[in-house]
Write a protein that holds these residues in place. Structure first.
Motif, PDB file in Angstrom:
ATOM      1  N   LEU A 145       8.890   5.978  -3.287  1.00  0.00           N
ATOM      2  CA  LEU A 145       7.443   5.932  -3.037  1.00  0.00           C
ATOM      3  C   LEU A 145       6.804   4.818  -3.854  1.00  0.00           C
ATOM      4  CD1 LEU A 145       4.878   7.104  -1.786  1.00  0.00           C
ATOM      5  CD2 LEU A 145       4.788   8.742  -3.679  1.00  0.00           C
ATOM      6  N   VAL A 146       7.206   4.697  -5.114  1.00  0.00           N
ATOM      7  CA  VAL A 146       6.667   3.647  -5.976  1.00  0.00           C
ATOM      8  C   VAL A 146       7.003   2.273  -5.413  1.00  0.00           C
ATOM      9  CG1 VAL A 146       6.829   2.583  -8.267  1.00  0.00           C
ATOM     10  CG2 VAL A 146       6.720   5.078  -8.048  1.00  0.00           C
ATOM     11  N   PHE A 147       8.245   2.094  -4.975  1.00  0.00           N
ATOM     12  CA  PHE A 147       8.679   0.800  -4.439  1.00  0.00           C
ATOM     13  C   PHE A 147       7.863   0.412  -3.210  1.00  0.00           C
ATOM     14  CE2 PHE A 147      11.245  -1.528  -1.340  1.00  0.00           C
ATOM     15  CZ  PHE A 147      11.574  -2.665  -2.068  1.00  0.00           C
ATOM     16  N   PHE A 148       7.740   1.320  -2.254  1.00  0.00           N
ATOM     17  CA  PHE A 148       7.028   0.981  -1.013  1.00  0.00           C
ATOM     18  C   PHE A 148       5.518   0.853  -1.250  1.00  0.00           C
ATOM     19  CE2 PHE A 148      10.958   2.746   0.903  1.00  0.00           C
ATOM     20  CZ  PHE A 148      11.306   1.644   1.673  1.00  0.00           C
ATOM     21  N   ALA A 149       4.977   1.625  -2.203  1.00  0.00           N
ATOM     22  CA  ALA A 149       3.566   1.465  -2.542  1.00  0.00           C
ATOM     23  C   ALA A 149       3.313   0.080  -3.133  1.00  0.00           C
ATOM     24  CB  ALA A 149       3.141   2.549  -3.528  1.00  0.00           C
ATOM     25  N   LEU A 150       4.235  -0.385  -3.977  1.00  0.00           N
ATOM     26  CA  LEU A 150       4.102  -1.719  -4.558  1.00  0.00           C
ATOM     27  C   LEU A 150       4.215  -2.801  -3.496  1.00  0.00           C
ATOM     28  CD1 LEU A 150       6.115  -1.331  -7.884  1.00  0.00           C
ATOM     29  CD2 LEU A 150       3.656  -1.682  -7.648  1.00  0.00           C
ATOM     30  N   GLN A 151       5.137  -2.655  -2.563  1.00  0.00           N
ATOM     31  CA  GLN A 151       5.256  -3.643  -1.489  1.00  0.00           C
ATOM     32  C   GLN A 151       3.974  -3.701  -0.666  1.00  0.00           C
ATOM     33  OE1 GLN A 151       7.818  -5.850  -1.152  1.00  0.00           O
ATOM     34  NE2 GLN A 151       8.512  -4.898  -3.053  1.00  0.00           N
ATOM     35  N   ALA A 152       3.412  -2.518  -0.374  1.00  0.00           N
ATOM     36  CA  ALA A 152       2.159  -2.480   0.388  1.00  0.00           C
ATOM     37  C   ALA A 152       1.040  -3.171  -0.385  1.00  0.00           C
ATOM     38  CB  ALA A 152       1.779  -1.031   0.696  1.00  0.00           C
ATOM     39  N   ALA A 153       0.978  -2.938  -1.692  1.00  0.00           N
ATOM     40  CA  ALA A 153      -0.051  -3.587  -2.509  1.00  0.00           C
ATOM     41  C   ALA A 153       0.176  -5.092  -2.566  1.00  0.00           C
ATOM     42  CB  ALA A 153      -0.042  -3.000  -3.920  1.00  0.00           C
ATOM     43  N   PHE A 154       1.430  -5.513  -2.780  1.00  0.00           N
ATOM     44  CA  PHE A 154       1.744  -6.942  -2.890  1.00  0.00           C
ATOM     45  C   PHE A 154       1.398  -7.693  -1.615  1.00  0.00           C
ATOM     46  CE2 PHE A 154       5.426  -6.083  -6.102  1.00  0.00           C
ATOM     47  CZ  PHE A 154       4.492  -5.670  -7.041  1.00  0.00           C
ATOM     48  N   PHE A 155       1.687  -7.081  -0.476  1.00  0.00           N
ATOM     49  CA  PHE A 155       1.435  -7.749   0.796  1.00  0.00           C
ATOM     50  C   PHE A 155      -0.003  -7.540   1.291  1.00  0.00           C
ATOM     51  CE2 PHE A 155       6.120  -7.831   1.080  1.00  0.00           C
ATOM     52  CZ  PHE A 155       6.281  -9.170   1.385  1.00  0.00           C
ATOM     53  N   THR A 156      -0.821  -6.862   0.483  1.00  0.00           N
ATOM     54  CA  THR A 156      -2.255  -6.817   0.752  1.00  0.00           C
ATOM     55  C   THR A 156      -2.953  -8.010   0.130  1.00  0.00           C
ATOM     56  OG1 THR A 156      -2.267  -4.398   0.849  1.00  0.00           O
ATOM     57  CG2 THR A 156      -4.380  -5.487   0.486  1.00  0.00           C
ATOM     58  N   ASP A 157      -2.596  -8.304  -1.119  1.00  0.00           N
ATOM     59  CA  ASP A 157      -3.194  -9.437  -1.826  1.00  0.00           C
ATOM     60  C   ASP A 157      -2.297  -9.822  -2.997  1.00  0.00           C
ATOM     61  OD1 ASP A 157      -5.058 -10.927  -3.773  1.00  0.00           O
ATOM     62  OD2 ASP A 157      -6.320 -10.710  -1.994  1.00  0.00           O
ATOM     63  N   GLU A 158      -2.166 -11.121  -3.254  1.00  0.00           N
ATOM     64  CA  GLU A 158      -1.301 -11.600  -4.332  1.00  0.00           C
ATOM     65  C   GLU A 158      -1.779 -11.145  -5.710  1.00  0.00           C
ATOM     66  OE1 GLU A 158      -0.842 -14.377  -0.877  1.00  0.00           O
ATOM     67  OE2 GLU A 158      -2.533 -13.439  -1.955  1.00  0.00           O
TER      68      GLU A 158
ATOM     69  N   VAL B  45      12.266  -8.203  -4.539  1.00  0.00           N
ATOM     70  CA  VAL B  45      12.282  -8.079  -3.075  1.00  0.00           C
ATOM     71  C   VAL B  45      11.092  -8.833  -2.481  1.00  0.00           C
ATOM     72  CG1 VAL B  45      12.036  -6.457  -1.156  1.00  0.00           C
ATOM     73  CG2 VAL B  45      13.523  -5.890  -3.093  1.00  0.00           C
ATOM     74  N   TYR B  46       9.917  -8.684  -3.079  1.00  0.00           N
ATOM     75  CA  TYR B  46       8.731  -9.357  -2.554  1.00  0.00           C
ATOM     76  C   TYR B  46       8.906 -10.868  -2.558  1.00  0.00           C
ATOM     77  CZ  TYR B  46       4.066 -11.416  -2.525  1.00  0.00           C
ATOM     78  OH  TYR B  46       2.979 -12.206  -2.242  1.00  0.00           O
ATOM     79  N   PHE B  47       9.313 -11.428  -3.674  1.00  0.00           N
ATOM     80  CA  PHE B  47       9.445 -12.880  -3.752  1.00  0.00           C
ATOM     81  C   PHE B  47      10.585 -13.398  -2.879  1.00  0.00           C
ATOM     82  CE2 PHE B  47       6.978 -12.403  -7.749  1.00  0.00           C
ATOM     83  CZ  PHE B  47       5.977 -13.312  -7.448  1.00  0.00           C
ATOM     84  N   SER B  48      11.622 -12.600  -2.687  1.00  0.00           N
ATOM     85  CA  SER B  48      12.710 -12.997  -1.788  1.00  0.00           C
ATOM     86  C   SER B  48      12.211 -13.103  -0.352  1.00  0.00           C
ATOM     87  CB  SER B  48      13.864 -11.984  -1.877  1.00  0.00           C
ATOM     88  OG  SER B  48      14.412 -11.945  -3.172  1.00  0.00           O
ATOM     89  N   ILE B  49      11.461 -12.089   0.083  1.00  0.00           N
ATOM     90  CA  ILE B  49      10.883 -12.114   1.430  1.00  0.00           C
ATOM     91  C   ILE B  49       9.912 -13.274   1.570  1.00  0.00           C
ATOM     92  CG2 ILE B  49       9.416 -10.872   3.069  1.00  0.00           C
ATOM     93  CD1 ILE B  49      10.549  -8.268   1.889  1.00  0.00           C
ATOM     94  N   ARG B  50       9.075 -13.429   0.584  1.00  0.00           N
ATOM     95  CA  ARG B  50       8.053 -14.475   0.630  1.00  0.00           C
ATOM     96  C   ARG B  50       8.675 -15.871   0.691  1.00  0.00           C
ATOM     97  NH1 ARG B  50       2.382 -14.817  -1.722  1.00  0.00           N
ATOM     98  NH2 ARG B  50       1.988 -17.040  -1.961  1.00  0.00           N
TER      99      ARG B  50
END
Length: 384
Positions: free
Chosen positions: A162-175, A222-227
């Motif tokens: 839950l923490v991981f996916f919540a962080l991904q959702a936050a990261f991909f909302t705004d940098e 994971v975020y920076f890899s996708i980005r």
């Protein structure tokens, strides 16, 4: 009487939201203009719709405007796609998450304090500063309210998935949320230090990379890899023309920094100041150094972008850290007094904020909004 009832927390949240909306009513007239056929369009919503139609080849990605900064912000385009670009439905969802943001914050502060008065003053304060007010007032298409909520979920819940996916959702909302991931590290460091009464350098350093903080590091990777993959594949020549030295030293931007430093936190500066004093008195110098470094990063994130208040509002975890520090070092009577004056300042202070480009905006109280509407209908032109 409210605090003695079974559903006291919901009543507290409802009252806090109602008071906040009364004192700083959202600019729905801008939204009405955007939705009308010949009204002024809000360019962020236009670009969100373009992204929802073709995420990796959006139209009108011009430079020197905010659109080029939005190409890795995918939460709103996803919602736009799912809802058929129903902006009202998206904003209703954002407001609903704003309510749950306050409820979950209240639930947390009561769990750690076991004091309904402390909880009430804390929620009244949070509800009337930028991080909460903006969630309801953001009709522009930025979506910060989603990021705030997902960051709070990552802070409060223990399930690593839950923490991981919540962080991904936050990261991909705004940098800005990506930077705020560091404040989550600090929150866990502070919490665990007081929980285990261990403030040694080695322990504090170890806490950066262990427990739930490990999930934050994985989420970053994971975020920076996708980005980086998406940028290399679909936007190889992308750059941020609105980011960097010109913004940092432009007078129109720099002159608003002091105002934003105050208005982003208002009365909660008292809370953070009291926590800092408590750290000095108890000689927790390593924690002071760590929190100071984090706050410098927060301020720098505001200096390097146009919307200073929005950037600073991602520092709301510092308010939660301040609460932990005070609850571990001061009496409840002292904390009640501090939070009482904190709430008084937050409630009484007008919601004035700086949006870059030397634009100082004021969210008028509801009676003023009604008077402005009557003025518009009657063609008195008092507000022109």
């Amino acid at each position: 009487m409210w605090l003695s009832s079974e559903d006291w927390l919901w009543k507290l949240v409802a009252f806090s939201v109602a008071l906040s909306l009364f004192l700083a009513f959202p600019p729905y007239s801008l939204l009405a203009g955007h939705l009308s056929e010949h009204g002024m369009k809000l360019d962020a919503w236009v670009f969100v719709q373009n992204q929802s139609q073709d995420l990796f080849h959006p139209k009108d990605m011009d430079h020197d405007v905010r659109r080029e900064n939005m190409i890795f912000r995918w939460v709103l385009p996803a919602l736009s796609y799912v809802t058929g670009h129903n902006i009202i439905l998206i904003l209703l969802l954002q407001s609903l998450l704003g309510i749950f943001f306050l409820y979950n914050t209240g639930k947390w502060i009561f769990e750690v304090s076991q004091d309904k008065v402390v909880t009430s003053f804390f929620i009244l304060s949070i509800a009337n500063i930028f991080v909460s007010v903006w969630t309801f007032a953001d009709v522009y298409g930025y979506g910060d309210g989603f990021a705030y909520f997902f960051l709070l979920v990552a802070i409060l819940y223990k399930n690593p998935f839950l923490v991981f996916f919540a962080l991904q959702a936050a990261f991909f909302t705004d940098e800005r949320a990506v930077i705020a991931g560091g404040y989550l590290l600090l929150f866990q460091i502070v919490r665990r230090a007081y929980q285990h009464a261990d403030f040694s350098f080695i322990t504090l350093l170890k806490n950066i990379f262990t427990g739930k903080n490990l999930v934050v590091w994985i989420a970053w990777i994971v975020y920076f890899s996708i980005r980086m993959y998406v940028q290399k594949t679909y936007f190889p020549h992308h750059s941020y023309s609105t980011l960097g030295t010109p913004v940092l030293f432009a007078d129109a931007h720099r002159h608003g920094l002091g105002s934003s430093m105050w208005t982003a936190f208002e009365g909660t500066w008292l809370l953070m100041g009291a926590a800092l004093f408590a750290l000095f008195v108890t000689k927790r110098y390593l924690l002071i150094l760590a929190l100071f470094a984090g706050f410098v990063i927060l301020v720098a994130s505001g200096i390097y972008v146009h919307d200073i208040d929005r950037a600073l509002s991602y520092g709301f975890p510092f308010l939660m850290m301040a609460a932990i520090i005070l609850l571990q070092t001061a009496s409840h009577r002292s904390i009640r007094v501090i939070l009482f004056f904190t709430a008084i300042v937050c409630v009484s202070h007008p919601m004035v904020y700086y949006m870059g480009y030397n634009r100082i905006l004021w969210l008028e109280p509801l009676p003023m909004k009604v008077f402005m509407l009557v003025d518009y209908w009657m063609h008195w032109n008092l507000f022109n």
